[in-house]
Design an enzyme around this catalytic site. Structure first.
Site, mmCIF file in Angstrom:
data_model
loop_
_atom_site.group_PDB
_atom_site.id
_atom_site.type_symbol
_atom_site.label_atom_id
_atom_site.label_comp_id
_atom_site.label_asym_id
_atom_site.label_seq_id
_atom_site.Cartn_x
_atom_site.Cartn_y
_atom_site.Cartn_z
ATOM 1 C CD GLU A 142 -2.782 -1.213 -0.055
ATOM 2 O OE1 GLU A 142 -2.983 -0.181 -0.714
ATOM 3 O OE2 GLU A 142 -3.205 -2.325 -0.409
ATOM 4 C CD GLU A 219 -3.150 -3.188 -7.516
ATOM 5 O OE1 GLU A 219 -2.578 -3.734 -6.558
ATOM 6 O OE2 GLU A 219 -3.809 -2.149 -7.403
#
Lengths: 304, 210
Positions: A142, A219
């Site tokens: 994150e 990602e």
């Protein structure tokens, strides 16, 4: 000069640049068609730009609100804060706010318009399921999203799609109201509107796909940077496996609520039974992510 | 990190800045003169062990290197967040030797390509009762922790190349007035971290335990 073990993945960068280039090209084509047919552009541009700007500017608060996330102080969640503190010191980045969402869906997300205005949020579900090393892997993923400014990149990338979508709607609407208002430009009345409508629809469809391709690359990048940050790619892989395995068993009402914010999630909250073509997925398949992490693990362990 | 690195999502791990560590001995003198805090001779390096055999090999090498001299052996501990601490002890009077040892750890890790895994380095200080008036007597130093004496650690952030003071009290409380006082004192000797949000606590750091 000390060697480095942190080789960039050139292929991934190249593919990402190509995707961004195509999105940009699409944008140019759309604007070009609009100008050629003398469409009143400014209005649509302002609306779509304003919408996206607001979404970007308030991204931290909006996401927290939608997910019922609550910013927690170091006293409330000392362990979580200590982990984030250390990861930020390792990465030399400002510490984001830390929030916890009371939800059993095991997930985490990061949002915010800039690294200094970012929020990292984890659900109580993920806190319960993962051990400390796995949770750290998730947090590093994150934080990489934050460092890569993924909220900004994806907002800019989705601009052309939003523009095309709005345009399609406004052309359809004005068509139904009996003729769009245009300055005299290229072709006659009806054909010009048709061309704009057609181009808008095509642009919208193509940009939708491209944005999803871009999202999957982001990602993979975040996985990669996160694994390098902690030096524990296997812990991240284990967290991914755990969460993906759990996803199918989550009650569906919570999932639908969560879906609009999938873009910055650690793993998308889509039930496994819900067959979604990999073309439309915001996240790469689990196997691709695990393969990349295994590669990094090998890279870190190599003698030399 | 550059704009392009952000754009392409290929940020590299931050490199450590090792040079500032050598400013410590002169800062220690300032600290001793002004507050009565003295180096305890303990210092530690904290890093994130990477998975794989190569890191384990490098770490063993570093320990062997530090154990080669006559002094006490290096103590290795793993904290609850998964970070490894190497605790080095030297003669309290010879802070330069301690800093050299710490630097040996840093440079070995960096040369092996593991520089980005360095987190912090810490040098421990303890308040010596009546030290303000005392001269060069050294009898009480071996005792290490005089009862009631306050503890202070100077923490070095590798990625920033800056120091910050950390003064733990019992029950995971920090002695903020003391930390701020030390910041004022050492402003000329050390590069101190301006961003207070980065002064994160290192509870139970080896060498600093009360």
């Amino acid at each position: 000069m000390a060697q480095t073990r942190f080789a960039p993945d050139r292929g991934l960068t190249t593919r990402m640049v190509a995707t961004m280039f195509l999105l940009g090209l699409l944008y140019v084509v759309l604007i070009g068609v609009l100008i050629a047919y003398g469409f009143q552009l400014i209005f649509v541009l302002i609306i779509s730009g304003g919408l996206l700007f607001a979404q970007w500017f308030f991204s931290d608060r909006m996401a927290l609100y939608a997910m019922h996330g609550r910013v927690v102080s170091p006293e409330e969640a000392p362990n979580l804060h200590a982990m984030v503190d250390r990861l930020c010191a390792l990465a030399n980045m400002p510490k984001p706010q830390v929030a916890i969402a009371d939800s059993d869906v095991p997930n985490a997300f990061a949002t915010g318009r800039s690294p200094s205005r970012a929020v990292v949020c984890v659900t109580t579900g993920i806190l319960r399921r993962l051990d400390a090393r796995e949770l750290e892997g998730v947090l590093s993923h994150e934080l990489s999203h934050v460092a890569h400014r993924d909220v900004t990149v994806m907002t800019v990338a989705s601009f052309v799609g939003v523009l095309a979508g709005l345009l399609t709607r406004s052309v359809l609407w004005s068509g139904m109201m009996g003729g769009g208002r245009r300055r005299g430009g290229g072709g006659g009345g009806a054909p010009a509107v048709l061309v704009i409508l057609l181009v808008s629809i095509v642009v919208y469809a193509v940009s939708f796909l491209l944005i999803r391709v871009l999202s999957r690359y982001r990602e993979l990048s975040a996985d990669r940077a996160g694994a390098f940050l902690t030096g524990q790619p296997s812990a991240l892989a284990s967290a991914l496996t755990k969460i993906s395995g759990e996803m199918g068993r989550i009650p569906s009402r919570d999932l639908r609520e969560a879906e609009p914010y999938n873009a910055f999630f650690f793993a998308p909250a889509l039930a496994e039974g819900f067959s979604i073509s990999s073309l439309f997925a915001t996240h790469p398949p689990l196997q691709t992510r695990l393969t990349q992490l295994a590669q990094i693990s090998g890279q870190l362990g190599r003698a030399g | 990190m550059g704009f392009l690195d952000s754009l392409f999502g290929r940020t590299k791990p931050a490199k450590p800045d090792l040079d500032q560590l050598f400013a410590l001995p002169s800062a220690a003198i300032t600290l001793q003169v002004a507050t009565g805090f003295r180096a305890t001779g303990a210092g530690s390096v904290c890093f994130r062990a990477m998975e794989g055999g190569e890191f384990a090999r490098v770490q063993a090498e570093v320990q062997a290197l530090l154990d080669a001299d006559q002094g006490p052996k290096v103590e290795v501990t793993r904290d609850r967040y998964g970070y490894t601490w190497l605790l080095v002890r030297q003669d309290p009077g010879d802070l330069a030797a301690l800093v050299t040892d710490l630097h040996a750890v840093n440079s070995s890790l960096e040369n092996a390509g593991f520089g980005p895994s360095l987190l912090v380095s810490l040098v421990a200080f303890a308040e010596i009762a009546g030290a303000e008036t005392a001269g060069p007597e050294t009898a009480s130093e071996e005792a290490g922790s005089p009862p009631g004496g306050r503890r202070l650690g100077l923490v070095y952030l590798y990625k920033r190349g800056t120091f910050y003071p950390f003064a733990p009290q019992s029950g995971e409380h920090r002695d903020n007035p003391l930390e701020l006082q030390v910041r004022g004192l050492l402003a000329n000797d050390l590069r101190l971290e301006d961003d207070l949000a980065r002064w994160f606590p290192v509870w139970g750091a080896p060498g600093l335990a009360a």
